[in-house]
Design an enzyme around this catalytic site. Structure first.
Site, PDB file in Angstrom:
ATOM      1  N   ARG A 144       8.776 -15.697   3.935  1.00 55.90           N
ATOM      2  CA  ARG A 144       8.343 -14.294   4.009  1.00 55.90           C
ATOM      3  C   ARG A 144       9.487 -13.339   3.682  1.00 55.90           C
ATOM      4  O   ARG A 144      10.612 -13.554   4.134  1.00 55.90           O
ATOM      5  CB  ARG A 144       7.824 -13.981   5.419  1.00 55.90           C
ATOM      6  CG  ARG A 144       7.052 -12.672   5.497  1.00 55.90           C
ATOM      7  CD  ARG A 144       6.674 -12.343   6.935  1.00 55.90           C
ATOM      8  NE  ARG A 144       7.670 -11.493   7.540  1.00 55.90           N
ATOM      9  CZ  ARG A 144       7.709 -11.175   8.842  1.00 55.90           C
ATOM     10  NH1 ARG A 144       6.809 -11.663   9.672  1.00 55.90           N
ATOM     11  NH2 ARG A 144       8.649 -10.393   9.321  1.00 55.90           N
TER      12      ARG A 144
ATOM     13  N   HIS B 261      -0.161  -8.864  15.664  1.00 60.02           N
ATOM     14  CA  HIS B 261       1.014  -7.984  15.632  1.00 60.02           C
ATOM     15  C   HIS B 261       1.117  -7.288  14.283  1.00 60.02           C
ATOM     16  O   HIS B 261       0.410  -7.627  13.338  1.00 60.02           O
ATOM     17  CB  HIS B 261       2.291  -8.780  15.934  1.00 60.02           C
ATOM     18  CG  HIS B 261       2.642  -9.793  14.882  1.00 60.02           C
ATOM     19  ND1 HIS B 261       2.001 -11.005  14.776  1.00 60.02           N
ATOM     20  CD2 HIS B 261       3.538  -9.759  13.878  1.00 60.02           C
ATOM     21  CE1 HIS B 261       2.504 -11.691  13.757  1.00 60.02           C
ATOM     22  NE2 HIS B 261       3.430 -10.954  13.182  1.00 60.02           N
TER      23      HIS B 261
ATOM     24  N   HIS C 246      -1.876  -8.623  11.945  1.00 64.04           N
ATOM     25  CA  HIS C 246      -2.175  -9.991  11.507  1.00 64.04           C
ATOM     26  C   HIS C 246      -1.774 -10.981  12.598  1.00 64.04           C
ATOM     27  O   HIS C 246      -1.056 -10.638  13.539  1.00 64.04           O
ATOM     28  CB  HIS C 246      -1.484 -10.334  10.183  1.00 64.04           C
ATOM     29  CG  HIS C 246       0.010 -10.279  10.249  1.00 64.04           C
ATOM     30  ND1 HIS C 246       0.713  -9.103  10.169  1.00 64.04           N
ATOM     31  CD2 HIS C 246       0.938 -11.253  10.410  1.00 64.04           C
ATOM     32  CE1 HIS C 246       1.999  -9.353  10.255  1.00 64.04           C
ATOM     33  NE2 HIS C 246       2.179 -10.653  10.416  1.00 64.04           N
TER      34      HIS C 246
ATOM     35  N   ASP D 243       4.256  -6.313  11.664  1.00 63.45           N
ATOM     36  CA  ASP D 243       5.662  -6.687  11.503  1.00 63.45           C
ATOM     37  C   ASP D 243       6.601  -5.512  11.781  1.00 63.45           C
ATOM     38  O   ASP D 243       6.435  -4.414  11.222  1.00 63.45           O
ATOM     39  CB  ASP D 243       5.915  -7.221  10.084  1.00 63.45           C
ATOM     40  CG  ASP D 243       5.235  -8.570   9.854  1.00 63.45           C
ATOM     41  OD1 ASP D 243       5.068  -9.327  10.834  1.00 63.45           O
ATOM     42  OD2 ASP D 243       4.866  -8.860   8.696  1.00 63.45           O
TER      43      ASP D 243
END
Ligand code: SIN
Length: 283
Positions: A273, A102, A257, A104
């Site tokens: 994150r 995907h 990623h 982000d």
């Protein structure tokens, strides 16, 4: 600051930078330049407390608060926690978060420019993150295929990842329908120009891309399947084996990623994150 390439098409290790303290302007510019060149930067052996992570990330732009509120660090909603640990009852555990390719926040009209992840706890074995270069993957396509793809658009949605991947994970709690309704599908060009490097990059991903808008479903699905196979082939992938206290920063405008959920049951993985807001991709 020293920058060493980590693979043929993307990724670099950055030494000689302390992200636990504010960076001077020249070092910050060098980091930004390295990100534009390599798309994924690995900063080993960092001591970064949550406020320092927020401070570093916010130098690049406004920080987003993730839609999954139960995974935000209490008192610091800029930090999204990805963990399988049930003992840390401050946030909800999500053992297989992000375990599909995907990009982000591609389900938003203005998706994430970049993400910064700090490894607080890493499993003894496994739990890598894989990244692929959507710029190198574009470059390697034939001119005929590029001509076919230019000008197409795709629909992206948060719900797509839930329906396709997340709800099939054992133990996943249903997501309140209102969260999907609050994030209606968006349209992005299938190929965009990276706003800083000027490179053309594919902009579709298995997690959030529902369909190619201009093609019948069967044709669009076949092309997406081909593109995913192509983009994630080994020559475009950097696989990061985490060490505790690594910081990895990636450019969502030029990569996809995927977290690899292959660690032992009961072994702990705890990542923090931050997600930096970006602008709408331009075709
Ligand atoms: C993510 O999808 O942002 C997280 C990747 C990971 O946990 O390795």
């Amino acid at each position: 600051m020293r920058v060493e390439r980590a693979s043929r098409t993307l990724g670099a290790r950055v030494q000689g930078v302390d992200l636990g303290r504010p960076l001077d302007a020249d070092t910050f510019d060098s980091v930004r330049d390295a990100l534009n060149r390599h798309s994924v930067l690995v900063f080993p052996e960092q001591e970064v407390e949550p406020p320092a992570q927020v401070e570093f990330s916010a130098r690049f732009g406004r920080l987003k608060h993730h839609v999954l509120k139960e995974n935000l660090l209490p008192g610091m909603p800029e930090i999204y926690v990805l963990t399988n640990m049930t003992s840390q009852n401050e946030v909800a555990p999500r053992p297989y978060a992000g375990a599909y390719w995907h990009t982000d926040l591609s389900y938003e009209a203005e998706p994430a420019f970049g993400s910064v992840m700090y490894a607080v706890e890493v499993p003894e074995v496994g739990g890598d993150t894989m990244f692929c270069s959507m710029a190198a993957a574009w470059d390697a396509l034939s001119e005929r295929m590029k001509a076919l793809l230019e000008g197409l658009t795709a629909t992206h949605s948060f719900e797509h990842a839930y329906e396709t991947f997340v709800k099939h994970i054992p133990g996943t709690a249903p997501i309140d329908r209102r969260r999907f309704d609050a994030r209606p599908p968006v349209t992005h060009p299938l190929v965009h120009t990276h706003p800083e490097s000027g490179r053309r990059c594919l902009y579709v991903n298995p997690g959030f891309t529902e369909r190619i808008n201009e093609l019948p479903p069967a044709e669009g699905e076949a092309i997406l399947a081909f593109l995913y196979e192509h983009c994630t082939s080994e020559r475009f992938v950097y696989r990061h084996r985490w060490s505790r206290h690594d910081v990895v920063m990636w450019d969502n405008r030029a990569t996809m990623h995927k977290a690899v959920p292959d660690y032992d049951d009961g072994d702990s993985r705890y990542m923090r994150r931050t997600t930096i807001a970006g602008s709408a991709p331009r075709g």
